[in-house]
Design a protein around this motif. Structure first.
Motif, PDB file in Angstrom:
ATOM      1  N   ASP A  73       0.844  -1.187   0.000  1.00  0.00           N
ATOM      2  CA  ASP A  73       0.000   0.000   0.000  1.00  0.00           C
ATOM      3  C   ASP A  73       0.887   1.248   0.000  1.00  0.00           C
ATOM      4  OD1 ASP A  73      -2.905   1.063   0.674  1.00  0.00           O
ATOM      5  OD2 ASP A  73      -1.475   2.214   1.860  1.00  0.00           O
ATOM      6  N   THR A 168     -11.728  16.227  -1.418  1.00  0.00           N
ATOM      7  CA  THR A 168     -10.413  16.756  -1.078  1.00  0.00           C
ATOM      8  C   THR A 168      -9.496  15.661  -0.575  1.00  0.00           C
ATOM      9  OG1 THR A 168     -11.069  17.136   1.204  1.00  0.00           O
ATOM     10  CG2 THR A 168     -11.355  18.974  -0.332  1.00  0.00           C
ATOM     11  N   SER A 169      -8.214  15.973  -0.542  1.00  0.00           N
ATOM     12  CA  SER A 169      -7.244  15.192   0.205  1.00  0.00           C
ATOM     13  C   SER A 169      -6.787  16.145   1.303  1.00  0.00           C
ATOM     14  CB  SER A 169      -6.084  14.811  -0.699  1.00  0.00           C
ATOM     15  OG  SER A 169      -5.341  15.968  -1.003  1.00  0.00           O
ATOM     16  N   PRO A 170      -5.950  15.669   2.241  1.00  0.00           N
ATOM     17  CA  PRO A 170      -5.453  16.618   3.244  1.00  0.00           C
ATOM     18  C   PRO A 170      -4.763  17.820   2.599  1.00  0.00           C
ATOM     19  CG  PRO A 170      -4.968  14.377   3.920  1.00  0.00           C
ATOM     20  CD  PRO A 170      -5.546  14.291   2.534  1.00  0.00           C
ATOM     21  N   GLU A 173      -7.820  20.175   1.598  1.00  0.00           N
ATOM     22  CA  GLU A 173      -8.897  20.354   2.561  1.00  0.00           C
ATOM     23  C   GLU A 173      -8.913  21.741   3.203  1.00  0.00           C
ATOM     24  OE1 GLU A 173      -9.084  19.395   6.278  1.00  0.00           O
ATOM     25  OE2 GLU A 173     -11.273  19.257   6.273  1.00  0.00           O
ATOM     26  N   ALA A 182     -17.801  22.245   1.746  1.00  0.00           N
ATOM     27  CA  ALA A 182     -17.743  21.029   2.537  1.00  0.00           C
ATOM     28  C   ALA A 182     -16.781  20.077   1.836  1.00  0.00           C
ATOM     29  CB  ALA A 182     -19.123  20.392   2.631  1.00  0.00           C
ATOM     30  N   SER A 183     -15.928  19.431   2.616  1.00  0.00           N
ATOM     31  CA  SER A 183     -14.985  18.528   1.966  1.00  0.00           C
ATOM     32  C   SER A 183     -15.458  17.098   2.143  1.00  0.00           C
ATOM     33  CB  SER A 183     -13.587  18.705   2.547  1.00  0.00           C
ATOM     34  OG  SER A 183     -13.550  18.218   3.854  1.00  0.00           O
ATOM     35  N   ALA A 184     -15.256  16.293   1.103  1.00  0.00           N
ATOM     36  CA  ALA A 184     -15.652  14.882   1.163  1.00  0.00           C
ATOM     37  C   ALA A 184     -14.429  14.024   0.906  1.00  0.00           C
ATOM     38  CB  ALA A 184     -16.718  14.604   0.108  1.00  0.00           C
ATOM     39  N   ASP A 185     -14.298  12.987   1.684  1.00  0.00           N
ATOM     40  CA  ASP A 185     -13.152  12.095   1.568  1.00  0.00           C
ATOM     41  C   ASP A 185     -13.575  10.909   0.706  1.00  0.00           C
ATOM     42  OD1 ASP A 185     -10.868  10.683   1.870  1.00  0.00           O
ATOM     43  OD2 ASP A 185     -11.283  10.032   3.915  1.00  0.00           O
ATOM     44  N   PRO A 187     -12.198   7.953  -2.034  1.00  0.00           N
ATOM     45  CA  PRO A 187     -10.969   7.381  -2.581  1.00  0.00           C
ATOM     46  C   PRO A 187     -10.848   7.681  -4.074  1.00  0.00           C
ATOM     47  CG  PRO A 187     -12.562   5.651  -2.004  1.00  0.00           C
ATOM     48  CD  PRO A 187     -13.111   6.939  -1.506  1.00  0.00           C
ATOM     49  N   GLU A 190     -13.025   6.279  -6.783  1.00  0.00           N
ATOM     50  CA  GLU A 190     -14.448   6.603  -6.831  1.00  0.00           C
ATOM     51  C   GLU A 190     -14.707   8.019  -7.344  1.00  0.00           C
ATOM     52  OE1 GLU A 190     -17.000   4.537  -5.773  1.00  0.00           O
ATOM     53  OE2 GLU A 190     -15.694   2.885  -5.196  1.00  0.00           O
ATOM     54  N   THR A 193     -16.910   8.444 -10.692  1.00  0.00           N
ATOM     55  CA  THR A 193     -18.333   8.175 -10.489  1.00  0.00           C
ATOM     56  C   THR A 193     -18.975   9.241  -9.622  1.00  0.00           C
ATOM     57  OG1 THR A 193     -17.524   5.925 -10.326  1.00  0.00           O
ATOM     58  CG2 THR A 193     -19.876   6.241 -10.081  1.00  0.00           C
ATOM     59  N   GLU A 196     -19.597  12.190 -11.760  1.00  0.00           N
ATOM     60  CA  GLU A 196     -20.612  11.866 -12.749  1.00  0.00           C
ATOM     61  C   GLU A 196     -22.012  11.912 -12.140  1.00  0.00           C
ATOM     62  OE1 GLU A 196     -20.062   7.940 -14.272  1.00  0.00           O
ATOM     63  OE2 GLU A 196     -20.140   8.678 -16.332  1.00  0.00           O
ATOM     64  N   ARG A 197     -22.111  11.394 -10.910  1.00  0.00           N
ATOM     65  CA  ARG A 197     -23.422  11.293 -10.294  1.00  0.00           C
ATOM     66  C   ARG A 197     -23.756  12.512  -9.444  1.00  0.00           C
ATOM     67  NH1 ARG A 197     -23.627   5.757  -7.395  1.00  0.00           N
ATOM     68  NH2 ARG A 197     -22.357   4.542  -8.810  1.00  0.00           N
ATOM     69  N   THR A 199     -22.418  13.364  -6.682  1.00  0.00           N
ATOM     70  CA  THR A 199     -22.203  13.190  -5.249  1.00  0.00           C
ATOM     71  C   THR A 199     -21.343  14.326  -4.709  1.00  0.00           C
ATOM     72  OG1 THR A 199     -22.067  10.841  -5.776  1.00  0.00           O
ATOM     73  CG2 THR A 199     -21.591  11.473  -3.500  1.00  0.00           C
TER      74      THR A 199
ATOM     75  N   GLN B  56      -4.651  -3.747   6.862  1.00  0.00           N
ATOM     76  CA  GLN B  56      -5.050  -3.135   5.596  1.00  0.00           C
ATOM     77  C   GLN B  56      -6.101  -3.957   4.868  1.00  0.00           C
ATOM     78  OE1 GLN B  56      -1.822  -2.676   2.820  1.00  0.00           O
ATOM     79  NE2 GLN B  56      -3.334  -2.088   1.281  1.00  0.00           N
ATOM     80  N   PHE B  61     -13.577   0.655   4.298  1.00  0.00           N
ATOM     81  CA  PHE B  61     -15.016   0.896   4.316  1.00  0.00           C
ATOM     82  C   PHE B  61     -15.704   0.269   3.117  1.00  0.00           C
ATOM     83  CE2 PHE B  61     -13.759   4.308   1.558  1.00  0.00           C
ATOM     84  CZ  PHE B  61     -14.831   4.442   0.709  1.00  0.00           C
ATOM     85  N   GLY B 245     -27.976   6.362  -7.021  1.00  0.00           N
ATOM     86  CA  GLY B 245     -26.819   7.081  -6.506  1.00  0.00           C
ATOM     87  C   GLY B 245     -27.130   7.920  -5.281  1.00  0.00           C
ATOM     88  N   GLN B 301       0.326  -9.063  -2.302  1.00  0.00           N
ATOM     89  CA  GLN B 301       1.607  -8.342  -2.291  1.00  0.00           C
ATOM     90  C   GLN B 301       2.775  -9.285  -2.605  1.00  0.00           C
ATOM     91  OE1 GLN B 301       1.715  -6.558   1.597  1.00  0.00           O
ATOM     92  NE2 GLN B 301       0.598  -4.743   0.928  1.00  0.00           N
ATOM     93  N   MET B 437     -27.251   3.705 -14.633  1.00  0.00           N
ATOM     94  CA  MET B 437     -27.032   4.366 -13.342  1.00  0.00           C
ATOM     95  C   MET B 437     -26.339   5.693 -13.507  1.00  0.00           C
ATOM     96  SD  MET B 437     -25.509   1.374 -10.992  1.00  0.00           S
ATOM     97  CE  MET B 437     -25.202   2.337  -9.528  1.00  0.00           C
ATOM     98  N   THR B 438     -25.495   5.795 -14.550  1.00  0.00           N
ATOM     99  CA  THR B 438     -24.585   6.926 -14.586  1.00  0.00           C
ATOM    100  C   THR B 438     -25.064   8.043 -15.499  1.00  0.00           C
ATOM    101  OG1 THR B 438     -23.372   5.728 -16.276  1.00  0.00           O
ATOM    102  CG2 THR B 438     -22.579   5.544 -14.034  1.00  0.00           C
TER     103      THR B 438
ATOM    104  N   PRO C  54     -22.049  16.108   5.766  1.00  0.00           N
ATOM    105  CA  PRO C  54     -21.699  14.695   5.826  1.00  0.00           C
ATOM    106  C   PRO C  54     -20.831  14.408   7.052  1.00  0.00           C
ATOM    107  CG  PRO C  54     -20.425  15.839   4.132  1.00  0.00           C
ATOM    108  CD  PRO C  54     -21.347  16.848   4.732  1.00  0.00           C
ATOM    109  N   PRO C  56     -17.829  12.514   7.685  1.00  0.00           N
ATOM    110  CA  PRO C  56     -16.806  11.702   7.027  1.00  0.00           C
ATOM    111  C   PRO C  56     -16.207  10.638   7.945  1.00  0.00           C
ATOM    112  CG  PRO C  56     -16.011  13.928   7.427  1.00  0.00           C
ATOM    113  CD  PRO C  56     -17.452  13.917   7.781  1.00  0.00           C
ATOM    114  N   TYR C 137      -8.945  11.752   7.349  1.00  0.00           N
ATOM    115  CA  TYR C 137      -9.113  13.017   8.052  1.00  0.00           C
ATOM    116  C   TYR C 137      -8.924  12.903   9.552  1.00  0.00           C
ATOM    117  CZ  TYR C 137     -10.773  14.882   3.756  1.00  0.00           C
ATOM    118  OH  TYR C 137     -10.828  15.289   2.472  1.00  0.00           O
ATOM    119  N   ARG C 139      -6.881  11.058  11.416  1.00  0.00           N
ATOM    120  CA  ARG C 139      -5.520  11.005  11.931  1.00  0.00           C
ATOM    121  C   ARG C 139      -5.490  10.498  13.370  1.00  0.00           C
ATOM    122  NH1 ARG C 139      -2.097  14.675   9.092  1.00  0.00           N
ATOM    123  NH2 ARG C 139      -2.560  14.285   6.929  1.00  0.00           N
TER     124      ARG C 139
END
Ligand code: NA
Ligand code: NA
Lengths: 352, 439, 176
Positions: A73, A168-170, A173, A182-185, A187, A190, A193, A196-197, A199, B56, B61, B245, B301, B437-438, C54, C56, C137, C139
């Motif tokens: 990772d 956002t990323s850190p 943000e 408003a920030s959304a985390d 990945p 995603e 999509t 596109e949608r 969100t 990991q 989620f 969505g 990995q 959906m999209t 939201p 998060p 976020y 941490r």
């Protein structure tokens, strides 16, 4: 082997130089590298350029490629390198914030890698990478690309994101929330999509990448100014490094220092190509604010709000050298942060 | 070490541990640990990697819909709500030839909801419908076959915990993957109905005259409203949230689980015994799955780091196989592994090797995922060691022979193969719905 | 903790003792955690819809909860002998041979679990020492999260040792 002979024919000067220093090359060494991004991503272009230069200028050093995020990772690669599970790698500082909070401040630099070598930041980085992460810091494989904010269909007149949700990323943000958004985390996989949608109403990312991932197709506006630097470090396990002979160490260091400005050029070109793709294929328009408004945005990134967004106390506690680095950074910001963004606050050929 | 030598040693050690009855999760973690110490620079760094990769593997989620979908199914199952609905549907079908096998199939499609695992579905239908089928004089093979097949529908028709797992590990967007299962799942159900009809009528697998408790239309309507409609609403709610969505798969699963509690409370079926049984059942299935998943990241990995992944892709590319042949080889590999491993383990073993090929071939990953899921369902019901077969053997009358169980599944597997062929020939059948959906 | 669920458990003979209690509590906590995840994810949706804000942290923590659930309950699942295994040779082997294999398999499980326990405990100490945090976020400190693995595998280790002792003493054959 044939390649080696060809190179010897084509580059006699280097052979002469090497002969001046020493009669023979040091013993062959192999260094195995991982990358935070998949092998062929443009985000690795700088690293591959470095590899080419190492193989040409230090033929006794073989760089092997162990793989990308599939091997470990990306946010754990630094731990693998520190522990000795892996030998070496290249990744953004953002990917080792979990292990060493000082990495959070690396993006605040107003300097090019070459400038960092002159003003003492490099030595401080070297020191704290060793202390906090058990790795030797060699320098940069990527630098000079700012963070960019994109919006899907909201044409804002002033820097105000109220009512909008932005992925956002850190690294983006503090600015997004500072502008009332408003920030959304979400990945990276995603993001497409989510755009596109609907969100999210936009996203933040480095100036290199939205083209490769296709996200530019889903947005209509790009905001200026950019902010921060999206740099990547080259690191080697500390023990592995210490076991290298001093000539190899010196040569690798010299090559990295020499290559860094070329890397900045490489990414300047890529960033420009990115922007062209966004404009021409994605119809993405640039929203530019007045100078005062731009300064407001940059204040959120580089002023007190920006620095408050990171765990400064935690950073200083683990690596007190951070205070000195911050001082050097702040000297380079200028009055209204106009010189703060290493890759330029706007990137556009039109503006040239 | 050459990549193929590593791969052979690694898989060989795994098979050896499995043969001496080490549970799959421990076998994967054990072989992974030894390989990690060898590959990742010694004891300390190797073991650290084992622990890090375990965190990991699970702390994601993307995987959280899995326990929530299992919970949703367990609550409806343990409270008897699903059973009630089955009874109503039974009456609705009345004199349809092959009523009970049709019920198993239709129930499997409807209670795709009860999809904690295919195994749970097989167990539910096996214990509730099989005795009744015997009593009415259905052919033993038809009875068991229809139930085995219906269990698989639960895996394809959303919501499906195993589809979530596949998507999460293969890094394929889970929402579209779930939605993509609808059309192929319905096609499979149609195929099963054809098999049942032919078997019941032409092969006389079903009794000529069944006594059916007749119910008035009003009673039937009331039954449908009381027992079937709430379940249908839960399913539509979950799928609707994903399709439009409005919510992520995790959120939809949480809403679905809460709605399942709601249905059970309204039906007056929630008590301590039910709650306890549902919670224990959920946690047990979930832990069983995720203890296997704990070794998944390390495994993939190691395959990458050893060069096995790239070596294999290189070999596949060099061989210049026709894409269709490559696809068939991959599906055969899954069937072969199905002789030894459960479906979760097969996913973990194959995904890291298959997905780079899918990418290299530029196949639609969702289409490939659905093919793999149907394939996994078949693998679970093919002799000699489909896990489903053993569950069936477990709930069947004691005198039932394993051979009979094997034979019972075959016609339905044939039908699945036809569906797979259809999906390969007409990929739009898979990609059409998630495509909507999209837009 | 007043009753046991049905299942082929291999708990100590007679009344439940401390280990039985801990194993049962672990899986009960896992169940409670799952209910909490369900409720907080739904609360997250409501938060987004009603308050346009939201949450998060819900997403981040739900993944961590899954890790906790798994390791809290793994000793329980081992006691129920519900971890999936291959029973390929069972048909051809004598009960005696199966019993022998069982002892071997249990020993291997114990070794694997011990390695996991050691590895994860070392990771927790390392995390404490280094101050490693999680990503995203929140941490959070990472050690309380990684600590669930030595906790869970420690309990699993004790359970497996008990099962092994019982198996050797009474010669009971496992049936999952
Ligand atoms: Na389902
Ligand atoms: Na099978």
């Amino acid at each position: 082997e044939d390649d080696g002979e060809d190179e010897a024919d084509q580059a006699p000067e280097e052979d002469v130089e090497a002969a001046d220093d020493d009669d023979t090359d040091p013993d062959p060494v192999t260094l195995e590298f991982v990358t935070a991004f998949p092998e062929d991503e443009e985000l690795n272009d700088g690293f591959w350029h470095w590899v080419e230069e190492v193989e040409e200028q230090a033929p006794w050093v073989e760089i092997e490629y162990a793989g990308g995020p599939d091997v470990m990772d990306p946010t754990q690669q630094i731990e693998g390198i520190g522990s000795g599970a892996l030998e070496a790698g290249t990744m953004p500082g953002d990917y080792y914030v979990q292990q060493a909070p000082f990495a959070d401040m690396m993006r605040y630099t107003p300097y090019t890698p070459a400038e960092e070598r002159e003003n003492g930041v490099f030595e401080l980085y070297e020191e704290i990478h060793r202390e906090a992460l058990d790795v030797q810091y060699l320098g940069r494989s990527m630098a000079g690309v700012g963070q960019v904010l994109f919006l899907t269909d909201e044409q804002i007149e002033t820097p105000n994101l109220e009512g909008l949700t932005v992925r956002t990323s850190p690294a983006t943000e503090p600015v997004v929330t500072g502008l009332g958004g408003a920030s959304a985390d979400i990945p990276a996989e995603e993001i497409y999509t989510a755009l596109e949608r609907g969100t999210v109403d936009g996203f933040g990312w480095a100036g290199v990448g939205p083209r490769g991932f296709g996200w530019y197709e889903q947005v209509e506006y790009e905001l200026a100014p950019r902010f921060y630097d999206s740099a990547q470090s080259i690191v080697v396990n500390a023990d592995t490094w210490d076991e290298l002979d001093s000539e190899t160490q010196d040569t690798l260091m010299e090559i990295t220092a020499e290559v860094e400005p070329e890397i900045v050029d490489i990414y300047e070109d890529i960033a420009l190509e990115e922007v062209e793709t966004w404009r021409e294929e994605g119809g993405v328009e640039l929203i530019e604010f007045t100078d005062d408004e731009a300064a407001e945005v940059l204040e959120l990134a580089y002023g007190d709000p920006g620095w408050d967004a990171i765990d400064w106390d935690g950073i200083v506690e683990q690596t007190p050298q951070a205070e000195e680095i911050r001082d050097i950074f702040e000297e380079g910001y200028g009055d209204d942060f106009e010189d703060a963004v290493p890759g330029g606050a706007t990137v556009t050929r039109d503006g040239e | 070490m050459e990549w193929w030598a590593f791969l052979l040693l690694f898989l060989g050690a795994l098979v050896l541990l499995l043969l001496v009855r080490v549970p799959i999760a421990f076998a994967m973690l054990g072989v992974g640990t030894v390989a990690s110490v060898i590959m990742f620079g010694g004891w300390d760094s190797g073991l650290q990697q084992v622990a890090l990769s375990a965190v990991q593997s699970i702390d994601s989620f993307v995987l959280t819909p899995v326990p929530l979908f299992i919970l949703m199914g367990e609550v409806l199952f343990r409270a008897g709500v699903a059973h009630d609905a089955l009874q109503v549907l039974n009456r609705v079908l009345g004199r349809v030839p092959g009523r009970l096998p049709v019920l198993a199939t239709g129930g499997g499609a409807l209670f795709g909801l009860l999809s904690g695992s295919t195994l749970a579905n097989t167990a539910l239908f096996g214990s509730s419908l099989l005795p009744e089928m015997n009593r009415f004089g259905y052919s033993e093979r038809l009875s068991m076959g229809s139930i085995l097949a219906s269990g698989g529908l639960a895996m394809i028709i959303p919501p499906s915990a195993l589809a979530v797992l596949w998507g999460a590990i293969a890094q394929v967007s889970v929402g579209p993957l779930l939605i993509a299962g609808i059309v192929p799942g319905l096609l499979m159900a149609v195929g099963y109905l054809v098999v049942i009809a032919y078997w019941s009528v032409a092969l006389r697998g079903a009794p000529r005259d069944e006594e059916v408790a007749r119910a008035s239309r009003r009673e039937t309507a009331r039954g449908l409203l009381r027992h079937v409609a709430p379940l249908a609403l839960v399913i539509l709610l979950v799928l609707g949230l994903i399709f439009f969505g409005i919510a992520t798969p995790t959120e939809s699963a949480a809403v679905g689980a809460l709605a399942a509690f709601g249905v059970v409370v309204l039906a007056g079926r929630l008590n301590r015994t039910t709650l306890r049984a549902a919670m224990v059942g959920t946690i047990q299935t979930n832990t069983m799955i995720f203890f296997i998943v704990a070794g998944s990241v390390l495994y993939s990995q190691l395959l990458s780091f050893s060069g096995a992944t790239r070596g294999l892709i290189g070999a596949m590319t060099d061989a210049e196989l026709a894409p269709l042949l490559m696809l068939l080889l991959m599906m055969l590999a899954v069937l072969f592994l199905g002789a030894f491993l459960d479906q979760v383990s097969i996913m973990l073993v194959t995904i890291p090797l298959f997905m780079p090929i899918v990418e290299a071939q530029a196949w639609n990953p969702i289409w490939f995922g659905i093919l793999m899921l149907i394939n996994l369902q078949i693998a679970g019901t093919t002799p000699p060691f489909g896990l489903n077969l053993f569950v069936m053997k477990g709930v069947a009358p004691p005198e039932t022979r394993m051979g009979t169980v094997y034979l019972s599944a075959l016609p339905f597997i044939g039908s699945d193969l036809v569906v797979i062929g259809l999906l390969i020939a007409v990929p739009t059948l898979v990609t059409w719905l998630p495509g909507l959906m999209t837009t | 903790m007043n009753a046991e669920p049905s299942g082929r458990s291999t708990r100590s003979s007679g009344r439940p003792d401390l280990l039985d209690g801990a194993v049962w509590t672990g899986q009960a906590l896992a169940g409670v955690l799952l209910l909490l995840v369900m409720l907080s994810v739904v609360a997250g949706i409501v938060g987004r819809a009603v308050f346009a804000s939201p949450l998060p942290w819900v997403l981040e923590l739900s993944g961590t909860a899954l890790l906790f659930m798994t390791f809290l309950a793994t000793a329980y699942v081992a006691r129920q002998d519900a971890h999936v295994r291959l029973e390929l040779l069972d048909m051809v082997l004598s009960p005696r041979a199966i019993r022998g294999l069982d002892v071997l398999a249990l020993t291997i499980q114990i070794l694997v679990t011990a390695a996991l326990f050691y590895a994860s405990a070392a990771l927790v100490l390392n995390d404490l020492d280094q101050g490693t945090t999680t990503g995203g976020y929140l941490r959070l400190d990472r050690w309380p999260i990684t600590a669930i693995i030595p906790l869970g595998t420690g309990l699993l280790l004790l359970q497996l040792l008990r099962t092994l002792v019982q198996r050797v003493r009474t010669g009971r054959v496992t049936r999952g």
